[in-house]
Design a protein around this motif. Structure first.
Motif, mmCIF file in Angstrom:
data_model
loop_
_atom_site.group_PDB
_atom_site.id
_atom_site.type_symbol
_atom_site.label_atom_id
_atom_site.label_comp_id
_atom_site.label_asym_id
_atom_site.label_seq_id
_atom_site.Cartn_x
_atom_site.Cartn_y
_atom_site.Cartn_z
ATOM 1 N N ALA A 201 -9.989 9.836 -3.566
ATOM 2 C CA ALA A 201 -9.574 10.887 -4.414
ATOM 3 C C ALA A 201 -8.343 11.559 -3.334
ATOM 4 O O ALA A 201 -8.764 12.032 -2.161
ATOM 5 C CB ALA A 201 -10.391 11.893 -4.675
ATOM 6 N N ASP A 202 -7.070 11.039 -3.598
ATOM 7 C CA ASP A 202 -6.219 11.835 -2.728
ATOM 8 C C ASP A 202 -5.450 13.077 -3.334
ATOM 9 O O ASP A 202 -4.947 13.062 -4.525
ATOM 10 C CB ASP A 202 -4.952 10.585 -2.468
ATOM 11 N N THR A 203 -5.556 14.132 -2.540
ATOM 12 C CA THR A 203 -5.113 15.508 -2.970
ATOM 13 C C THR A 203 -3.819 15.782 -2.574
ATOM 14 O O THR A 203 -3.527 17.030 -2.782
ATOM 15 C CB THR A 203 -6.095 16.546 -2.948
ATOM 16 N N SER A 204 -2.954 14.913 -2.025
ATOM 17 C CA SER A 204 -1.790 15.474 -1.070
ATOM 18 C C SER A 204 -0.816 16.060 -2.153
ATOM 19 O O SER A 204 -0.220 16.996 -1.796
ATOM 20 C CB SER A 204 -0.968 14.160 -0.743
ATOM 21 N N SER A 205 -0.991 15.696 -3.474
ATOM 22 C CA SER A 205 0.408 16.260 -4.186
ATOM 23 C C SER A 205 -0.643 17.131 -5.277
ATOM 24 O O SER A 205 0.087 17.297 -6.276
ATOM 25 C CB SER A 205 0.952 15.147 -4.899
ATOM 26 N N LEU A 206 -1.660 17.498 -5.341
ATOM 27 C CA LEU A 206 -2.547 18.371 -6.128
ATOM 28 C C LEU A 206 -2.820 19.508 -5.714
ATOM 29 O O LEU A 206 -3.073 19.765 -4.510
ATOM 30 C CB LEU A 206 -3.685 17.415 -6.407
ATOM 31 N N ASN A 207 -2.659 20.509 -6.405
ATOM 32 C CA ASN A 207 -3.114 21.962 -5.942
ATOM 33 C C ASN A 207 -4.791 21.843 -6.207
ATOM 34 O O ASN A 207 -5.425 20.937 -6.673
ATOM 35 C CB ASN A 207 -2.653 22.965 -6.812
ATOM 36 N N LEU A 208 -5.408 22.934 -5.795
ATOM 37 C CA LEU A 208 -6.797 23.456 -5.867
ATOM 38 C C LEU A 208 -7.362 22.738 -7.359
ATOM 39 O O LEU A 208 -8.292 22.095 -7.626
ATOM 40 C CB LEU A 208 -7.185 24.738 -5.553
ATOM 41 N N GLU A 209 -6.797 23.555 -8.466
ATOM 42 C CA GLU A 209 -7.373 23.387 -9.827
ATOM 43 C C GLU A 209 -7.208 21.957 -10.220
ATOM 44 O O GLU A 209 -8.137 21.328 -10.709
ATOM 45 C CB GLU A 209 -6.373 24.167 -10.775
ATOM 46 N N GLU A 210 -6.149 21.196 -9.820
ATOM 47 C CA GLU A 210 -5.904 19.874 -10.255
ATOM 48 C C GLU A 210 -7.067 19.036 -9.572
ATOM 49 O O GLU A 210 -7.198 17.903 -9.935
ATOM 50 C CB GLU A 210 -4.299 19.377 -9.917
ATOM 51 N N SER A 211 -7.325 19.302 -8.457
ATOM 52 C CA SER A 211 -7.959 18.219 -7.342
ATOM 53 C C SER A 211 -9.531 18.636 -7.969
ATOM 54 O O SER A 211 -10.158 17.718 -7.830
ATOM 55 C CB SER A 211 -8.004 18.958 -5.988
ATOM 56 N N LEU A 212 -9.778 19.841 -8.270
ATOM 57 C CA LEU A 212 -11.039 20.024 -8.981
ATOM 58 C C LEU A 212 -11.221 19.313 -10.132
ATOM 59 O O LEU A 212 -12.212 18.493 -10.349
ATOM 60 C CB LEU A 212 -11.363 21.588 -9.253
ATOM 61 N N GLU A 213 -10.290 19.282 -11.085
ATOM 62 C CA GLU A 213 -10.151 18.450 -12.171
ATOM 63 C C GLU A 213 -10.569 16.991 -11.838
ATOM 64 O O GLU A 213 -11.348 16.288 -12.527
ATOM 65 C CB GLU A 213 -8.962 18.727 -13.024
ATOM 66 N N LEU A 214 -9.742 16.455 -11.203
ATOM 67 C CA LEU A 214 -9.990 15.247 -10.572
ATOM 68 C C LEU A 214 -11.352 14.763 -10.438
ATOM 69 O O LEU A 214 -11.877 13.742 -10.696
ATOM 70 C CB LEU A 214 -9.033 14.874 -9.542
ATOM 71 N N LEU A 215 -11.915 15.599 -9.365
ATOM 72 C CA LEU A 215 -13.317 15.372 -9.270
ATOM 73 C C LEU A 215 -14.217 15.383 -10.139
ATOM 74 O O LEU A 215 -15.289 14.644 -10.242
ATOM 75 C CB LEU A 215 -13.874 16.431 -7.880
ATOM 76 N N GLN A 216 -13.892 16.554 -11.046
ATOM 77 C CA GLN A 216 -14.946 16.534 -12.262
ATOM 78 C C GLN A 216 -14.775 15.396 -13.116
ATOM 79 O O GLN A 216 -15.842 14.946 -13.565
ATOM 80 C CB GLN A 216 -14.322 17.875 -13.273
ATOM 81 N N THR A 217 -13.423 14.718 -13.262
ATOM 82 C CA THR A 217 -13.566 13.368 -14.294
ATOM 83 C C THR A 217 -14.193 12.200 -13.562
ATOM 84 O O THR A 217 -14.959 11.774 -14.027
ATOM 85 C CB THR A 217 -12.080 13.159 -14.302
ATOM 86 N N ILE A 218 -14.295 12.396 -12.241
ATOM 87 C CA ILE A 218 -14.785 11.142 -11.314
ATOM 88 C C ILE A 218 -16.315 11.424 -11.687
ATOM 89 O O ILE A 218 -17.295 10.374 -12.113
ATOM 90 C CB ILE A 218 -14.592 11.259 -10.012
ATOM 91 N N VAL A 219 -17.002 12.735 -11.432
ATOM 92 C CA VAL A 219 -18.183 13.024 -11.677
ATOM 93 C C VAL A 219 -18.646 12.714 -13.241
ATOM 94 O O VAL A 219 -19.959 11.889 -13.342
ATOM 95 C CB VAL A 219 -18.709 14.518 -11.254
ATOM 96 N N LYS A 220 -17.993 12.863 -14.333
ATOM 97 C CA LYS A 220 -18.293 12.617 -15.461
ATOM 98 C C LYS A 220 -18.383 11.143 -15.737
ATOM 99 O O LYS A 220 -19.100 10.659 -16.214
ATOM 100 C CB LYS A 220 -17.182 13.442 -16.474
ATOM 101 N N GLU A 221 -17.411 10.507 -15.366
ATOM 102 C CA GLU A 221 -17.311 9.103 -15.461
ATOM 103 C C GLU A 221 -18.339 8.336 -14.812
ATOM 104 O O GLU A 221 -19.029 7.495 -15.458
ATOM 105 C CB GLU A 221 -16.000 8.530 -14.884
ATOM 106 N N ARG A 222 -18.849 8.691 -13.616
ATOM 107 C CA ARG A 222 -19.559 7.842 -12.741
ATOM 108 C C ARG A 222 -21.132 8.498 -13.002
ATOM 109 O O ARG A 222 -22.052 7.527 -12.894
ATOM 110 C CB ARG A 222 -19.325 8.141 -11.427
ATOM 111 N N LEU A 223 -21.432 9.694 -13.193
ATOM 112 C CA LEU A 223 -22.771 10.255 -13.200
ATOM 113 C C LEU A 223 -23.238 10.749 -14.605
ATOM 114 O O LEU A 223 -24.171 10.945 -14.993
ATOM 115 C CB LEU A 223 -23.015 11.327 -12.592
ATOM 116 N N LYS A 224 -22.179 10.623 -15.581
ATOM 117 C CA LYS A 224 -22.210 11.075 -17.040
ATOM 118 C C LYS A 224 -23.056 12.438 -17.030
ATOM 119 O O LYS A 224 -24.031 12.650 -17.836
ATOM 120 C CB LYS A 224 -23.416 10.176 -17.763
ATOM 121 N N LEU A 225 -22.712 13.172 -16.156
ATOM 122 C CA LEU A 225 -23.113 14.689 -16.140
ATOM 123 C C LEU A 225 -22.232 15.610 -16.784
ATOM 124 O O LEU A 225 -20.929 15.361 -16.819
ATOM 125 C CB LEU A 225 -23.126 15.075 -14.695
#
Ligand code: DC
Length: 225
Positions: A201-225
């Motif tokens: 996950a590269d956050t260079s061009s993302l603000n905090l909110e966008e970075s958090l959304e990216l991580l949440q998407t990864i968690v949802k996809e991978r862990l189905k949580l």
């Protein structure tokens, strides 16, 4: 109830702690900041008058150090060093240097390994650091390698220091981050590297909110949580 573990590794200033903390709060997991443990060791050695870069100064300190973590009602991790809460002290700029000096010492890493693994045995955790996906929790349910450019990480760190009243020139902060990157990735013991099965996950061009959304998407996809 199942116990999950999420490992987040990456260089200094990529936003690991802020994002891991926010993600842990949303998932109801315990957030474990392993950098804080290395910082606490560095602070102790310095307080004992030792040179953090010298193994012969550092190793004897491990015999008299007692480190524990407590979680306040706010869910935040407090570092307790021989009975004293040092959560604020370990954030000082010089302590970043001490932590970076003690962390390549294999005896220090071995000393802290069980403590970190025990946290993940007993709780669902999001643990951040440098070697979580590669060494501490190689069987983590999800591994994320969080990164950003040196320039952007220096900008964020500089701002954070200014907010705490520490006026350090931007170029100095950037230089220190570049040096720490080099030290973290080139040390012999548990160097910072991306685990083969980590999601980047590269956050260079993302603000905090966008970075958090990216991580949440990864968690949802991978862990189905
Ligand atoms: O993430 P941080 O800046 O608080 O980490 C402080 C230092 O500790 C940094 O130089 C890298 C080191 N560290 C480590 O070697 N392994 C970890 N799991 C976490 C931090």
């Amino acid at each position: 109830m199942s116990i999950y573990s999420i490992a987040i590794d990456g260089p200094s200033g990529a936003g690991k702690s802020t994002l891991a903390k926010a993600l842990a709060a949303r998932l109801g997991f315990l957030y474990v900041d392993t950098g804080a443990i290395y910082r606490t060791v560095g602070l102790y050695v310095a307080r004992q008058g030792g040179d953090c870069s010298k193994e012969e100064d550092v190793l004897p300190c491990l015999k008299t150090i007692d480190i524990s973590m407590e979680y306040g009602e706010d869910g935040l991790q407090h570092m307790i060093l021989n009975g004293e809460d040092v959560t604020a002290d370990i954030r000082k700029n010089e302590v970043s240097r001490y932590a970076s000096q003690v962390s390549p010492i294999p005896g220090v890493r071995a000393f802290l390994l069980d403590m970190q693994r025990a946290m993940a045995r007993e709780n669902s955790v999001i643990m951040d650091g440098r070697d979580i996906g590669t060494v501490v929790l190689p069987d983590a349910d999800l591994k994320i390698f969080l990164t950003a450019s040196v320039e952007e990480r220096a900008r964020r760190r500089h701002k954070e220091l200014l907010e705490k009243g520490q006026e350090i020139p931007f170029e100095t902060v950037k230089e220190e981050i570049a040096q720490r990157d080099y030290a973290d990735t080139h040390r012999a013991a548990a160097p910072l590297k991306q685990a083969e099965d980590a999601v980047v996950a590269d956050t260079s061009s993302l603000n905090l909110e966008e970075s958090l959304e990216l991580l949440q998407t990864i968690v949802k996809e991978r862990l189905k949580l």
